[in-house]
Design an enzyme around this catalytic site. Structure first.
Site, PDB file in Angstrom:
ATOM      1  N   ALA A  67       0.850  -1.186   0.000  1.00  0.00           N
ATOM      2  CA  ALA A  67       0.000   0.000   0.000  1.00  0.00           C
ATOM      3  C   ALA A  67       0.891   1.243   0.000  1.00  0.00           C
ATOM      4  O   ALA A  67       2.065   1.178   0.349  1.00  0.00           O
ATOM      5  CB  ALA A  67      -0.905  -0.006   1.225  1.00  0.00           C
ATOM      6  N   GLY A 110       0.093  -4.915   0.948  1.00  0.00           N
ATOM      7  CA  GLY A 110      -1.133  -4.898   0.163  1.00  0.00           C
ATOM      8  C   GLY A 110      -0.984  -5.588  -1.180  1.00  0.00           C
ATOM      9  O   GLY A 110      -1.953  -6.147  -1.701  1.00  0.00           O
ATOM     10  N   GLU A 113      -1.483  -9.184  -0.440  1.00  0.00           N
ATOM     11  CA  GLU A 113      -2.889  -9.444  -0.133  1.00  0.00           C
ATOM     12  C   GLU A 113      -3.748  -9.421  -1.399  1.00  0.00           C
ATOM     13  O   GLU A 113      -4.717 -10.189  -1.508  1.00  0.00           O
ATOM     14  CB  GLU A 113      -3.387  -8.434   0.883  1.00  0.00           C
ATOM     15  CG  GLU A 113      -2.754  -8.633   2.255  1.00  0.00           C
ATOM     16  CD  GLU A 113      -3.238  -7.646   3.288  1.00  0.00           C
ATOM     17  OE1 GLU A 113      -3.843  -8.080   4.273  1.00  0.00           O
ATOM     18  OE2 GLU A 113      -3.012  -6.428   3.087  1.00  0.00           O
ATOM     19  N   GLU A 133       3.818  -5.795   7.509  1.00  0.00           N
ATOM     20  CA  GLU A 133       3.010  -4.780   8.197  1.00  0.00           C
ATOM     21  C   GLU A 133       3.362  -4.576   9.668  1.00  0.00           C
ATOM     22  O   GLU A 133       3.428  -3.419  10.126  1.00  0.00           O
ATOM     23  CB  GLU A 133       1.509  -5.110   8.049  1.00  0.00           C
ATOM     24  CG  GLU A 133       0.922  -4.806   6.675  1.00  0.00           C
ATOM     25  CD  GLU A 133       0.995  -5.976   5.719  1.00  0.00           C
ATOM     26  OE1 GLU A 133       0.276  -5.973   4.715  1.00  0.00           O
ATOM     27  OE2 GLU A 133       1.817  -6.894   5.969  1.00  0.00           O
TER      28      GLU A 133
END
Length: 252
Positions: A67, A110, A113, A133
């Site tokens: 992200a 991200g 994911e 993370e």
């Protein structure tokens, strides 16, 4: 003199039986920001209206490095509860037809994911997959904390999620997180070969099989029987079975 148009964060390449989505922020290793999320929602709306096999790939030799940290740093409680990334990844997971992630370079946070939310993952030896993370003071809240266990089992998932382990392409293949390992120059072609195999099946049968596969355990066998009842009434079932019987007769 007009200002140049901004570069779109996602490029969409459509064919009759498939759509390729190309993450297009190579200058930041395709970090997933709000504009990328918005573009992915638009792509999902297209694929819900016109279901087709989907391939997702990054540009610049990287899938997605995670992200966008600059945006993530500014998010607060209400942003987390809104499920910005988890919402789009869940929508991708629910797409009617299979989704193939094509991984090269970094697939972290991200980006990992997003790959977990897909039905298939093909990668290169140089890919790096993991969820760092907790090192940033957060958790893999967009599906990683539970999808990864389903994909690779609890011991390895905990090593990745809690101890920061990053898998190489070969390690990911050995853990069955990757369906196939290919050379970087073969990555896109390998995705299309898998898409060809899927496209050769009856589209409605593929859609209903995917729905049945992901249905809660308690929904079976009812959902299987209802899906089969729908398929039994299709002309495609009649045509494909007739062709199969005729081919077998010719071989005798």
């Amino acid at each position: 003199m007009s200002a140049p148009l901004p570069t779109p964060p996602l490029l969409i390449e459509e064919q009759d039986d498939r759509v390729l989505l190309r993450l297009n922020r190579p200058e930041v290793r395709n970090a997933i920001d709000q504009s990328t999320v918005d573009a992915l929602h638009e792509a999902c709306a297209l694929l819900e209206r016109e279901p087709r096999v989907t391939l997702i790939i990054g540009s610049g030799g990287t899938f997605a490095a995670g992200a966008d940290i600059a945006q993530l740093r500014e998010r607060r409680l209400t942003d987390a509860l809104a499920g910005i990334n988890s919402g789009i990844f869940a929508r991708i997971h629910r797409l009617p037809m299979p989704v193939i992630a094509l991984l090269d370079g970094y697939a972290l946070g991200g980006g990992a994911e997003l790959a977990y939310a897909c039905d298939f993952r093909i990668g290169t030896a140089s890919v790096k997959i993991g969820n760092p993370e907790p090192g940033l003071g957060i958790l893999a809240a967009a599906g990683g904390a539970w999808r990864l266990r389903e994909l690779v089992g609890e011991p390895l998932a905990k090593e990745i999620l809690l101890a920061g382990r990053v898998l190489s392409g070969r390690e990911a293949r050995d853990a069955h997180l990757l369906n196939e390992l290919v050379e970087p120059e073969e990555l896109e072609a390998a995705g299309h070969r898998l898409a060809d195999r899927i496209a050769a099946q009856a589209p409605l049968a593929v859609r209903l099989t995917k729905s049945a596969f992901h249905a809660p355990r308690e929904a079976h066998p009812l959902i299987d029987n209802v899906a089969q009842a729908v398929l039994f009434e299709t002309q495609e079932k009649q045509d494909r079975m007739t062709a199969f019987l005729e081919r077998r007769k010719e071989k005798r």
